[in-house]
Design an enzyme around this catalytic site. Structure first.
Site, PDB file in Angstrom:
ATOM      1  N   LYS A 147      53.831  -8.512 -19.240  1.00  0.00           N
ATOM      2  CA  LYS A 147      54.587  -8.850 -20.447  1.00  0.00           C
ATOM      3  C   LYS A 147      54.078 -10.128 -21.106  1.00  0.00           C
ATOM      4  O   LYS A 147      54.291 -10.333 -22.301  1.00  0.00           O
ATOM      5  CB  LYS A 147      56.068  -8.932 -20.125  1.00  0.00           C
ATOM      6  CG  LYS A 147      56.630  -7.562 -19.763  1.00  0.00           C
ATOM      7  CD  LYS A 147      58.126  -7.548 -19.588  1.00  0.00           C
ATOM      8  CE  LYS A 147      58.643  -6.137 -19.384  1.00  0.00           C
ATOM      9  NZ  LYS A 147      58.193  -5.536 -18.096  1.00  0.00           N
TER      10      LYS A 147
HETATM   11  C1  LIG Z   1      58.029  -4.185 -17.847  1.00  0.00           C
HETATM   12  C2  LIG Z   1      57.192  -3.741 -16.693  1.00  0.00           C
HETATM   13  C3  LIG Z   1      56.757  -2.408 -16.549  1.00  0.00           C
HETATM   14  C4  LIG Z   1      57.154  -1.313 -17.524  1.00  0.00           C
HETATM   15  O1  LIG Z   1      56.580  -1.442 -18.791  1.00  0.00           O
HETATM   16  P1  LIG Z   1      57.206  -0.657 -20.041  1.00  0.00           P
HETATM   17  O2  LIG Z   1      56.513  -1.183 -21.224  1.00  0.00           O
HETATM   18  O3  LIG Z   1      58.676  -0.997 -20.026  1.00  0.00           O
HETATM   19  O4  LIG Z   1      56.970   0.789 -19.809  1.00  0.00           O
HETATM   20  C5  LIG Z   1      55.963  -2.085 -15.465  1.00  0.00           C
HETATM   21  N1  LIG Z   1      55.631  -3.010 -14.542  1.00  0.00           N
HETATM   22  C6  LIG Z   1      56.028  -4.289 -14.630  1.00  0.00           C
HETATM   23  C7  LIG Z   1      55.649  -5.240 -13.566  1.00  0.00           C
HETATM   24  C8  LIG Z   1      56.806  -4.707 -15.708  1.00  0.00           C
HETATM   25  O5  LIG Z   1      57.206  -5.979 -15.788  1.00  0.00           O
END
Ligand SMILES: *Cc1c(COP(=O)(O)O)cnc(C)c1O
Length: 526
Positions: free
Chosen positions: A113
């Site tokens: 993120k």
């Molecule tokens: C947020 C997240 C995901 C999922 O991503 P999306 O965009 O919500 O599909 C997968 N792995 C980790 C570690 C995350 O923080």
């Protein structure tokens, strides 16, 4: 480039409006009014660009220079990725022939993120600085209050994206005792004055419900000028498209293939993406539509597999465990009941396969697609499900595959790569449980992977130290492995002493909107 809503009512938003609003007033999500194509010669022109240079090219197609001049955009991008620890920002790592891990965890909070939220934080600051130019009186300045709810990763990434940004305050709600110790420490040890953590006595769903109430509370909204950084914000999707392009070119460099050459064209490149809210993989869809020669995108889910079931039946249907909760898995960042960003894909699918081209004239088809999406979302809300029908499903399957992965399979994959049968030909690689979900799905769908014809690029969304409990569970029974000793070899130095560092957090005993408003009002007064 302008932006419109997936529900068809709102159109003609600028990029700035779409980013600052987050959600469209008609309840839909913002999408660009068309998907731009990469330039005809991009395979050669973009092949050797750095991540930042590539980001400038990709983002420029979605943000008019009249909104953000190219030099400003370049500076925003450079600043956003200067916080990453790896010179390539999102490098690929070969784990065996045909399987490459795209490491997205080299940012400040060790999860993917950061790639989007470092940029979004700088964007917010940029827009506010521009609005506030020449306004000396503190009380007259435009300010924004970002409020978010998190089950772990979003909160820390948002805090690190927004810390110390002028005229921005950030409040993050998390459920007391229900985020991992490392995640809680990452959030609450940040000492910047504009960052506020609120530990809420309740569940993550309670926190989200409060957030929803706050955004529906018009007095509160306008008084504090609320901003959202949750995964439906368009700027997050946009920033994520860059690493699909970047990793494709990085792969061709490793394989010594000329982009656009016959050999490169014959190579099938699949992306496997550990998926929750569908934000990460949706960026891959935009990259594909822009012209990136991806063969297929693979949606990898854990036991919360609404997307996997959709790809079997064409029915999108909520499912809960026997107690009415989301299934708690070893990959908690993907523990979702519905995937909020899926609505964006649904709009494109509706436009292509549900709008009747025989009877609806071209100029009405966008609006008609919005109406269909609106109806699906109403059904979902009312009945917990909707059936998109075989045509829509077939359209979805042109680009996507889906697979669901159990906790047992997740652990088995972590073990298999940590202790390869033949370390000489395949060095050990420790992956986090989310990453392992993606790798497992990739191996299941593409068992024939090799470096010549079929490559899987599997997205790694977190550093293994961030979800060490699951990694420990997978590895602890291994003969001859002392877990603590082994883990020290992968533990980042940034986590040293983090658990003992000084905390700043407000605890509220019950999940009530009024208590949260009280905290926000008090903190902003100071
Ligand atoms: C947020 C997240 C995901 C999922 O991503 P999306 O965009 O919500 O599909 C997968 N792995 C980790 C570690 C995350 O923080």
């Amino acid at each position: 480039m302008h932006y419109k809503s997936t529900r068809g009512q709102a159109t003609n938003y600028t990029f700035e409006q779409a980013v600052l609003a987050g959600l469209s007033p008609d309840g839909g999500l913002f999408i660009p009014d068309h998907i731009p194509k990469a330039p005809a010669d991009f395979l050669t022109k973009w092949a050797d660009l750095s991540f930042q240079e590539l980001a400038l090219e990709v983002l420029s197609l979605y943000i008019d220079p009249s909104e953000i001049p190219r030099d400003d955009l370049r500076q925003l991008i450079d600043r956003s990725y200067s916080t990453f620890r790896h010179p390539e920002i999102t490098p690929i790592h070969k784990v065996k022939n045909g399987l490459y891990i795209l490491e997205l965890f080299h940012g400040p909070t060790f999860a993917f993120k950061d790639v989007a939220l470092q940029f979004v934080g700088n964007l917010f600051e940029y827009f506010l600085q521009r609005k506030n130019k020449g306004i000396a009186n503190e009380a007259d300045r435009h300010k924004i209050t970002v409020v978010g709810a998190t089950s772990g990763d979003t909160g820390s990434a948002a805090i690190y994206g927004l810390r110390n940004k002028k005229d921005v305050s950030v409040f993050i709600l998390f459920p007391t005792g229900r985020v991992s110790p490392i995640q809680e420490a990452q959030m609450t040890t940040v000492q910047d004055k504009n960052v506020h953590c609120i530990s809420v006595g309740g569940t993550f769903d309670d926190c989200q419900a409060i957030l929803k109430d706050l955004f529906a509370n018009e007095d509160f909204m306008s008084k504090y000028n609320l901003g959202a950084v949750n995964s439906i914000n368009w700027a997050r999707i946009l920033a994520q498209t860059v690493y699909y392009f970047y990793s494709y070119f990085a792969l061709l460099r490793q394989l010594k293939l000329q982009p656009g050459s016959k050999e490169a064209q014959q190579l099938r490149v699949h992306y496997s993406v550990p998926t929750g809210n569908f934000g990460d993989i949706l960026a891959g869809f935009y990259a594909t539509e822009m012209g990136l020669p991806t063969t297929r995108l693979l949606i990898a889910t854990n036991a919360n597999d609404i997307l996997y079931r959709f790809f079997v039946t064409g029915v999108y249907e909520k499912a809960l465990d026997v107690e009415g909760n989301v299934h708690a898995t070893l990959s908690p960042a993907m523990d979702i009941v519905v995937s909020s960003n899926f609505e964006r894909l649904l709009w494109y699918l509706a436009r292509e396969a549900a709008v009747d081209a025989q009877t609806v004239p071209e100029q009405d088809r966008d609006r008609k697609a919005g109406e269909i999406v609106e109806q699906w979302m109403l059904d979902l809300k009312k009945h917990g499900r909707f059936d998109a029908g075989p045509k829509v499903l077939a359209a979805a399957k042109r680009v996507f595959d889906a697979a669901n992965v159990s906790d047992e399979q997740t652990c088995a994959t972590i073990r298999a790569y940590s202790h390869p049968a033949n370390p000489a030909s395949q060095p050990a690689y420790v992956m986090d449980p989310h990453t392992a979900v993606g790798v497992t799905a990739g191996e299941r769908m593409h068992p024939e992977m090799d470096d010549k014809t079929n490559v899987v690029i599997s997205l790694s969304t977190a550093h293994p130290a961030k979800f060490s409990e699951a990694v420990e569970l997978a590895l602890k029974e291994q003969p001859g492995v002392v877990f603590d000793e082994f883990f020290k070899t992968v533990l980042p130095k940034e986590f040293d002493g983090l658990l003992e560092a000084e905390r700043r957090v407000t605890v509220i005993p019950r999940a009530e909107e009024a208590l949260v408003i009280e905290v926000i009002a008090r903190e902003l007064q100071q």
